[in-house]
Design a protein around this motif. Structure first.
Motif, PDB file in Angstrom:
ATOM      1  N   LEU A  76       1.350  -4.940  10.142  1.00 46.50           N
ATOM      2  CA  LEU A  76       1.531  -3.773   9.277  1.00 46.50           C
ATOM      3  C   LEU A  76       2.946  -3.251   9.444  1.00 46.50           C
ATOM      4  O   LEU A  76       3.367  -2.938  10.557  1.00 46.50           O
ATOM      5  N   GLN A  77       3.680  -3.212   8.323  1.00 45.22           N
ATOM      6  CA  GLN A  77       5.040  -2.672   8.336  1.00 45.22           C
ATOM      7  C   GLN A  77       5.121  -1.462   7.425  1.00 45.22           C
ATOM      8  O   GLN A  77       4.401  -1.376   6.420  1.00 45.22           O
ATOM      9  N   PHE A  78       6.045  -0.574   7.761  1.00 41.26           N
ATOM     10  CA  PHE A  78       6.298   0.627   6.973  1.00 41.26           C
ATOM     11  C   PHE A  78       7.703   0.579   6.403  1.00 41.26           C
ATOM     12  O   PHE A  78       8.646   0.151   7.079  1.00 41.26           O
ATOM     13  N   GLY A  79       7.835   1.014   5.167  1.00 38.02           N
ATOM     14  CA  GLY A  79       9.143   1.196   4.544  1.00 38.02           C
ATOM     15  C   GLY A  79       9.093   2.431   3.669  1.00 38.02           C
ATOM     16  O   GLY A  79       8.120   2.642   2.935  1.00 38.02           O
ATOM     17  N   PRO A  80      10.106   3.276   3.719  1.00 41.09           N
ATOM     18  CA  PRO A  80      10.071   4.505   2.937  1.00 41.09           C
ATOM     19  C   PRO A  80      10.211   4.283   1.430  1.00 41.09           C
ATOM     20  O   PRO A  80       9.779   5.131   0.644  1.00 41.09           O
ATOM     21  N   GLU A  81      10.768   3.130   1.020  1.00 40.71           N
ATOM     22  CA  GLU A  81      10.992   2.881  -0.404  1.00 40.71           C
ATOM     23  C   GLU A  81      10.269   1.610  -0.848  1.00 40.71           C
ATOM     24  O   GLU A  81      10.369   0.568  -0.195  1.00 40.71           O
ATOM     25  N   ARG A  82       9.614   1.705  -1.979  1.00 39.62           N
ATOM     26  CA  ARG A  82       8.848   0.563  -2.491  1.00 39.62           C
ATOM     27  C   ARG A  82       9.728  -0.646  -2.774  1.00 39.62           C
ATOM     28  O   ARG A  82       9.369  -1.774  -2.405  1.00 39.62           O
ATOM     29  N   ALA A  83      10.837  -0.463  -3.451  1.00 39.80           N
ATOM     30  CA  ALA A  83      11.635  -1.592  -3.936  1.00 39.80           C
ATOM     31  C   ALA A  83      12.059  -2.524  -2.804  1.00 39.80           C
ATOM     32  O   ALA A  83      11.892  -3.745  -2.903  1.00 39.80           O
ATOM     33  N   VAL A 104       0.841  -1.191   0.000  1.00 38.18           N
ATOM     34  CA  VAL A 104       0.000   0.000   0.000  1.00 38.18           C
ATOM     35  C   VAL A 104       0.878   1.244   0.000  1.00 38.18           C
ATOM     36  O   VAL A 104       1.803   1.357   0.808  1.00 38.18           O
ATOM     37  N   GLU A 105       0.559   2.167  -0.902  1.00 36.07           N
ATOM     38  CA  GLU A 105       1.252   3.453  -0.902  1.00 36.07           C
ATOM     39  C   GLU A 105       0.411   4.474  -0.149  1.00 36.07           C
ATOM     40  O   GLU A 105      -0.804   4.570  -0.368  1.00 36.07           O
ATOM     41  N   LEU A 106       1.058   5.230   0.722  1.00 34.26           N
ATOM     42  CA  LEU A 106       0.433   6.382   1.369  1.00 34.26           C
ATOM     43  C   LEU A 106       1.171   7.603   0.830  1.00 34.26           C
ATOM     44  O   LEU A 106       2.361   7.788   1.104  1.00 34.26           O
ATOM     45  N   ALA A 107       0.503   8.393   0.014  1.00 34.66           N
ATOM     46  CA  ALA A 107       1.147   9.468  -0.738  1.00 34.66           C
ATOM     47  C   ALA A 107       1.559  10.669   0.117  1.00 34.66           C
ATOM     48  O   ALA A 107       2.443  11.422  -0.274  1.00 34.66           O
ATOM     49  N   ALA A 108       0.932  10.842   1.266  1.00 37.88           N
ATOM     50  CA  ALA A 108       1.243  11.989   2.125  1.00 37.88           C
ATOM     51  C   ALA A 108       1.160  11.553   3.585  1.00 37.88           C
ATOM     52  O   ALA A 108       0.439  10.607   3.922  1.00 37.88           O
ATOM     53  N   ASP A 109       1.894  12.232   4.456  1.00 43.87           N
ATOM     54  CA  ASP A 109       1.780  11.968   5.889  1.00 43.87           C
ATOM     55  C   ASP A 109       0.312  12.077   6.289  1.00 43.87           C
ATOM     56  O   ASP A 109      -0.426  12.921   5.753  1.00 43.87           O
ATOM     57  N   ALA A 110      -0.115  11.230   7.216  1.00 40.37           N
ATOM     58  CA  ALA A 110      -1.524  11.238   7.618  1.00 40.37           C
ATOM     59  C   ALA A 110      -1.679  10.737   9.041  1.00 40.37           C
ATOM     60  O   ALA A 110      -0.880   9.935   9.522  1.00 40.37           O
ATOM     61  N   THR A 111      -2.712  11.224   9.697  1.00 40.42           N
ATOM     62  CA  THR A 111      -3.149  10.664  10.968  1.00 40.42           C
ATOM     63  C   THR A 111      -4.361   9.813  10.649  1.00 40.42           C
ATOM     64  O   THR A 111      -5.332  10.304  10.083  1.00 40.42           O
ATOM     65  N   ASP A 166      -0.109  -3.505  -5.062  1.00 39.46           N
ATOM     66  CA  ASP A 166       0.055  -4.911  -5.410  1.00 39.46           C
ATOM     67  C   ASP A 166      -0.446  -5.780  -4.265  1.00 39.46           C
ATOM     68  O   ASP A 166      -0.620  -5.297  -3.141  1.00 39.46           O
ATOM     69  N   ALA A 167      -0.667  -7.044  -4.563  1.00 44.90           N
ATOM     70  CA  ALA A 167      -1.023  -8.042  -3.551  1.00 44.90           C
ATOM     71  C   ALA A 167      -0.267  -9.320  -3.882  1.00 44.90           C
ATOM     72  O   ALA A 167      -0.273  -9.767  -5.019  1.00 44.90           O
ATOM     73  N   VAL A 168       0.394  -9.868  -2.874  1.00 42.90           N
ATOM     74  CA  VAL A 168       1.135 -11.121  -3.026  1.00 42.90           C
ATOM     75  C   VAL A 168       0.416 -12.164  -2.185  1.00 42.90           C
ATOM     76  O   VAL A 168       0.085 -11.910  -1.025  1.00 42.90           O
ATOM     77  N   SER A 228       3.729   8.050   8.303  1.00 46.74           N
ATOM     78  CA  SER A 228       4.557   8.772   7.343  1.00 46.74           C
ATOM     79  C   SER A 228       4.185   8.366   5.933  1.00 46.74           C
ATOM     80  O   SER A 228       3.781   7.228   5.678  1.00 46.74           O
ATOM     81  N   ALA A 229       4.358   9.294   5.004  1.00 53.52           N
ATOM     82  CA  ALA A 229       4.195   8.956   3.595  1.00 53.52           C
ATOM     83  C   ALA A 229       5.219   7.886   3.253  1.00 53.52           C
ATOM     84  O   ALA A 229       6.329   7.863   3.790  1.00 53.52           O
ATOM     85  N   GLY A 230       4.837   6.968   2.388  1.00 53.46           N
ATOM     86  CA  GLY A 230       5.733   5.897   1.993  1.00 53.46           C
ATOM     87  C   GLY A 230       4.939   4.646   1.691  1.00 53.46           C
ATOM     88  O   GLY A 230       3.793   4.719   1.238  1.00 53.46           O
ATOM     89  N   TRP A 231       5.521   3.506   1.990  1.00 52.13           N
ATOM     90  CA  TRP A 231       4.964   2.211   1.608  1.00 52.13           C
ATOM     91  C   TRP A 231       4.675   1.355   2.833  1.00 52.13           C
ATOM     92  O   TRP A 231       5.459   1.324   3.770  1.00 52.13           O
ATOM     93  N   TYR A 232       3.548   0.670   2.779  1.00 54.65           N
ATOM     94  CA  TYR A 232       3.114  -0.183   3.879  1.00 54.65           C
ATOM     95  C   TYR A 232       2.824  -1.586   3.355  1.00 54.65           C
ATOM     96  O   TYR A 232       2.321  -1.753   2.238  1.00 54.65           O
ATOM     97  N   ALA A 233       3.166  -2.566   4.157  1.00 52.28           N
ATOM     98  CA  ALA A 233       2.857  -3.963   3.870  1.00 52.28           C
ATOM     99  C   ALA A 233       1.896  -4.443   4.944  1.00 52.28           C
ATOM    100  O   ALA A 233       2.211  -4.367   6.127  1.00 52.28           O
ATOM    101  N   TYR A 234       0.733  -4.897   4.529  1.00 53.30           N
ATOM    102  CA  TYR A 234      -0.238  -5.462   5.459  1.00 53.30           C
ATOM    103  C   TYR A 234      -0.420  -6.935   5.135  1.00 53.30           C
ATOM    104  O   TYR A 234      -0.802  -7.286   4.015  1.00 53.30           O
TER     105      TYR A 234
END
Length: 144
Positions: free
Chosen positions: A121-128, A10-17, A79-81, A29-35
């Motif tokens: 739920l994990q966060f990573g700043p870069e998609r790759a 999941v991409e979160l395009a902007a910081d959000a609460t 994407d979904a794996v 934080s804006a960036g990429w999340y894996a759920y």
């Protein structure tokens, strides 16, 4: 009908609460999340399509923690794996955090209320890097 374990990228395009229901608010934080979730209920992997519909604004009902993130206007599923026939939510989730490098971190207390792991739920700043970790975690669960 296919069932198993899945991970949404999941991409979160902007910081959000984001208010995660009873789990409370989280500043994300804006960036990429894996759920990572399981699809062993009556619909199997149809649950992934339900998540896509919610993210597209075609559904409103929020049943799982990830639904609150997906319902945010700045998020999208990239994407979904899936891994069929494996009940490996915690193992996959832990592997994503471990394989994603030092920048990947868990968002504590989300998605794992019925398991003994801290978060799904994990966060990573870069998609790759996050996407590589997701694919590796699912490949490892298939090899067991």
């Amino acid at each position: 009908m296919s069932k198993g374990t899945y991970t949404l990228l999941v991409e979160l395009a902007a910081d959000a609460t984001v208010e995660f229901g009873a789990a409370g608010e989280r500043d994300l934080s804006a960036g990429w999340y894996a759920y990572t979730g399981s699809a062993f209920g009556t619909g199997g992997f149809a649950r992934v399509e339900r998540h896509r519909e919610l993210a597209a604004g075609e559904r409103d009902a929020r049943h799982w923690h990830v639904d609150y993130l997906l319902g945010h206007p700045d998020s999208r599923i990239a994407d979904a794996v899936k891994t069929a026939d494996e009940d490996a939510e915690c193992e996959v989730s832990r592997a994503i955090e471990g394989d994603g490098g030092p920048a990947v971190e868990s968002v504590a207390g989300l998605g794992a209320s019925d398991y003994d792991c801290d978060s799904h739920l994990q966060f990573g700043p870069e998609r790759a890097a996050l996407e590589r970790a997701i694919r590796a975690a699912h490949a490892d669960s298939e090899d067991r």
